[in-house]
Write a protein that holds these residues in place. Sequence first.
Motif, PDB file in Angstrom:
ATOM      1  N   UNK A 166      29.953  35.940  49.372  1.00 34.37           N
ATOM      2  CA  UNK A 166      29.490  37.308  49.804  1.00 34.37           C
ATOM      3  C   UNK A 166      30.768  38.037  49.794  1.00 34.37           C
ATOM      4  N   UNK A 167      32.040  37.817  50.375  1.00 36.59           N
ATOM      5  CA  UNK A 167      33.213  38.785  50.334  1.00 36.59           C
ATOM      6  C   UNK A 167      33.269  39.571  49.188  1.00 36.59           C
ATOM      7  N   UNK A 168      33.540  39.050  48.021  1.00 38.27           N
ATOM      8  CA  UNK A 168      33.673  39.844  46.801  1.00 38.27           C
ATOM      9  C   UNK A 168      32.524  40.776  46.758  1.00 38.27           C
ATOM     10  N   UNK A 169      31.324  40.661  47.177  1.00 34.89           N
ATOM     11  CA  UNK A 169      30.279  41.783  47.075  1.00 34.89           C
ATOM     12  C   UNK A 169      30.301  42.939  47.949  1.00 34.89           C
ATOM     13  N   UNK A 170      31.362  42.702  48.849  1.00 36.59           N
ATOM     14  CA  UNK A 170      31.405  43.856  49.960  1.00 36.59           C
ATOM     15  C   UNK A 170      33.163  44.380  49.724  1.00 36.59           C
ATOM     16  N   UNK A 171      33.912  43.731  48.532  1.00 38.18           N
ATOM     17  CA  UNK A 171      35.057  44.419  48.316  1.00 38.18           C
ATOM     18  C   UNK A 171      36.131  43.639  49.070  1.00 38.18           C
ATOM     19  N   UNK A 172      36.100  42.502  49.472  1.00 34.72           N
ATOM     20  CA  UNK A 172      36.815  41.956  50.370  1.00 34.72           C
ATOM     21  C   UNK A 172      37.220  40.389  49.556  1.00 34.72           C
ATOM     22  N   UNK A 173      37.161  40.238  48.290  1.00 35.39           N
ATOM     23  CA  UNK A 173      37.560  39.089  47.514  1.00 35.39           C
ATOM     24  C   UNK A 173      38.798  38.642  47.864  1.00 35.39           C
ATOM     25  N   UNK A 174      39.797  39.504  48.102  1.00 36.10           N
ATOM     26  CA  UNK A 174      41.036  38.966  48.187  1.00 36.10           C
ATOM     27  C   UNK A 174      41.343  38.060  49.517  1.00 36.10           C
TER      28      UNK A 174
END
Length: 359
Positions: A166-174
């Motif tokens: 989920x995190x990459x979907x909201x710009x928090x991939x790192x």
Amino acid sequence: MAAGVDSSRSPLPGAADTVAEPIRRSDYDVTDTVQVSSPAAVRKAVIDLYHETWPEARTETLGRAIDDFERLFTGRLPGYQGVDTVYHDMQHSLDVVLAMTRLLVGYERSSTGNARLGAERALMGIVVALLHDSGYIRKDSERDVPNGAVFTKNHVARGARIIAQYLPMVGLAEWVPVATRIVHFTGYEVPFPLIRLHDPRDRKVGHLLGTADLLAQMADRCYLEKCRDRLYVEFVLAGIAVRPGTDGVQVAYGSGLDLLRQTPQFVQSTLKDRLQGAFGHAYRYMEPVFGGTNPYMLAIEQHLVFLQELTRSGRWPMLRRQPPLFTATDTPMASVRSLVVDHLTGIWARPAANGVKPA
């Protein structure tokens, strides 16, 4: 240690200092001001706190995450069945999110310089709080699993995989490497010393998360009823309460009431080993938010005193609250009770069940 928070004081007021619990609604937070069964109400409370503390940060991602959480837990997200666990329902997760946000805000208000978390790290922590129990939710490919409680022993690892997706979907991939580690501060699957984090601020967020999870459930107005009526059935389906052994059936909790009788020991050990010990008195960060008081810890003390009195008097019928339940199924308690009967019948019918061995 951050300035402004005294961690040397006693973690709970003494029984003599405990006052009668004010009447509050069963699906509201510990202050009776936020309806924690309502994603919209929690969304507003969390965004208001976040914006007040990090005014330069955008809140669109936070709002989207709460909306996506609601879709996942209500069964409207493609690929997932929605939550069907009766103790770890949607209200529990929303209660944790609110507590986590308050702890993050309290910590930030008490910190200076490089010790401060910053808006994005705090955002990551809130999203992890939203999804910390997502591992209980069955995928569409898991329809043959009778209930999400079956995943109790590995639900945190399952939730970590959802967080990673989920995190990459909201710009928090790192933040994926950090987020998938700190979620384990809410469970028992990975020993805390083995959770590797390079930045002490990330470990602090993990401690706040583990603290929020415990505070929210133990301060719940109906915590005692939920332990007896809901946590017990989850433990049965998870194979924790009763399990077959080579020399007989091993019984850890013979009934919901038996679990409740053992709850004071659990609360005391949780206070000592987790809230005070492993998490370093992180519950103190509620105090900057509430003017020096901690309504969560006070509520926990009230529950413990009441439970000890019930144990002495045997007046168990006084636990008569029937709090609302928030799952994706229409008749969750009826369904889970039927599953429990079938599960226990199957265990006791096995040939190896020729005796009873305490766990």
